[in-house]
Design a protein around this motif. Structure first.
Motif, PDB file in Angstrom:
ATOM      1  N   HIS A  86       0.872  -1.162   0.000  1.00 37.57           N
ATOM      2  CA  HIS A  86       0.000   0.000   0.000  1.00 37.57           C
ATOM      3  C   HIS A  86       0.918   1.225   0.000  1.00 37.57           C
ATOM      4  O   HIS A  86       1.344   1.703   1.048  1.00 37.57           O
ATOM      5  CB  HIS A  86      -0.891  -0.013   1.247  1.00 37.57           C
ATOM      6  N   ALA A  87       1.246   1.701  -1.165  1.00 39.49           N
ATOM      7  CA  ALA A  87       2.205   2.790  -1.307  1.00 39.49           C
ATOM      8  C   ALA A  87       1.613   4.104  -0.818  1.00 39.49           C
ATOM      9  O   ALA A  87       0.459   4.404  -1.082  1.00 39.49           O
ATOM     10  CB  ALA A  87       2.619   2.906  -2.767  1.00 39.49           C
ATOM     11  N   ILE A  88       2.414   4.906  -0.123  1.00 36.27           N
ATOM     12  CA  ILE A  88       1.916   6.179   0.398  1.00 36.27           C
ATOM     13  C   ILE A  88       2.863   7.342   0.138  1.00 36.27           C
ATOM     14  O   ILE A  88       2.444   8.487   0.202  1.00 36.27           O
ATOM     15  CB  ILE A  88       1.633   6.093   1.913  1.00 36.27           C
ATOM     16  N   ASN A  89       4.113   7.098  -0.142  1.00 41.16           N
ATOM     17  CA  ASN A  89       5.079   8.183  -0.318  1.00 41.16           C
ATOM     18  C   ASN A  89       5.600   8.217  -1.739  1.00 41.16           C
ATOM     19  O   ASN A  89       5.981   7.197  -2.300  1.00 41.16           O
ATOM     20  CB  ASN A  89       6.270   8.013   0.626  1.00 41.16           C
ATOM     21  N   ALA A  90       5.631   9.411  -2.321  1.00 43.34           N
ATOM     22  CA  ALA A  90       6.199   9.599  -3.652  1.00 43.34           C
ATOM     23  C   ALA A  90       6.971  10.915  -3.655  1.00 43.34           C
ATOM     24  O   ALA A  90       6.586  11.867  -2.976  1.00 43.34           O
ATOM     25  CB  ALA A  90       5.103   9.642  -4.699  1.00 43.34           C
ATOM     26  N   ARG A  91       8.030  10.953  -4.418  1.00 39.41           N
ATOM     27  CA  ARG A  91       8.796  12.199  -4.560  1.00 39.41           C
ATOM     28  C   ARG A  91       8.214  12.983  -5.738  1.00 39.41           C
ATOM     29  O   ARG A  91       8.020  12.432  -6.815  1.00 39.41           O
ATOM     30  CB  ARG A  91      10.265  11.903  -4.813  1.00 39.41           C
ATOM     31  N   SER A  92       7.955  14.249  -5.520  1.00 39.26           N
ATOM     32  CA  SER A  92       7.326  15.062  -6.561  1.00 39.26           C
ATOM     33  C   SER A  92       8.158  15.106  -7.841  1.00 39.26           C
ATOM     34  O   SER A  92       7.607  15.153  -8.935  1.00 39.26           O
ATOM     35  CB  SER A  92       7.063  16.479  -6.061  1.00 39.26           C
TER      36      SER A  92
END
Length: 146
Positions: A86-92
């Protein structure tokens, strides 16, 4: 963001703050100061329908979803939760390139209303590592996480 955030506004307060169309179909979610992946959360999204409603020209409404993103290679929610994907973090700067986020970034956007979120100190001088800091707006207005 570390993936944990807080929601301490009621459904009615969120609808009023974001000037949303009222949606009486949503169940009331409990206030929560430590929302974790897979918890149900309120989201703000555009309606599929068009509207000529002058009071709500954007036709945004409040809905409920599970906190997290199921990676495209996962077959279903059960498999995603079992595999902790369940992915929650991404780099803009790279969200449009990463396979986990690329398609959702292009086609499935929403806002997540939040009272604040937690960041963890890693090296902040006098503060010990792994100390959480709670980030809020200066006027206690809700934040909108994209």
């Amino acid at each position: 963001m570390c993936g944990r955030y807080a929601m301490a506004q009621s459904q009615e307060e969120i609808v009023a703050f974001f000037d949303l169309k009222s949606n009486d179909n949503n169940p009331t979610l409990p206030l929560n100061w430590n929302i974790a992946p897979t918890n149900e959360i309120y989201i703000v999204k555009d309606s599929a329908e068009t509207t000529s409603d002058l009071e709500h020209p954007t036709s945004r409404h409040l809905d409920i979803a599970s906190w997290g993103l199921i990676a495209p290679w996962q077959k279903n929610t059960v498999e995603a939760r079992a595999g902790q994907s369940h992915a929650i973090n991404a780099r803009s700067e790279s969200i449009h390139e990463k396979p986990t986020f690329r398609d959702a970034f292009r086609t499935s956007r929403c806002l997540i209303p939040a009272t604040g979120y937690y960041e963890w100190a890693t090296s902040l001088g006098k503060y010990p590592p792994k100390q959480p800091f709670y980030i809020t707006s200066s006027d206690d207005a809700p934040l909108a996480i994209a």
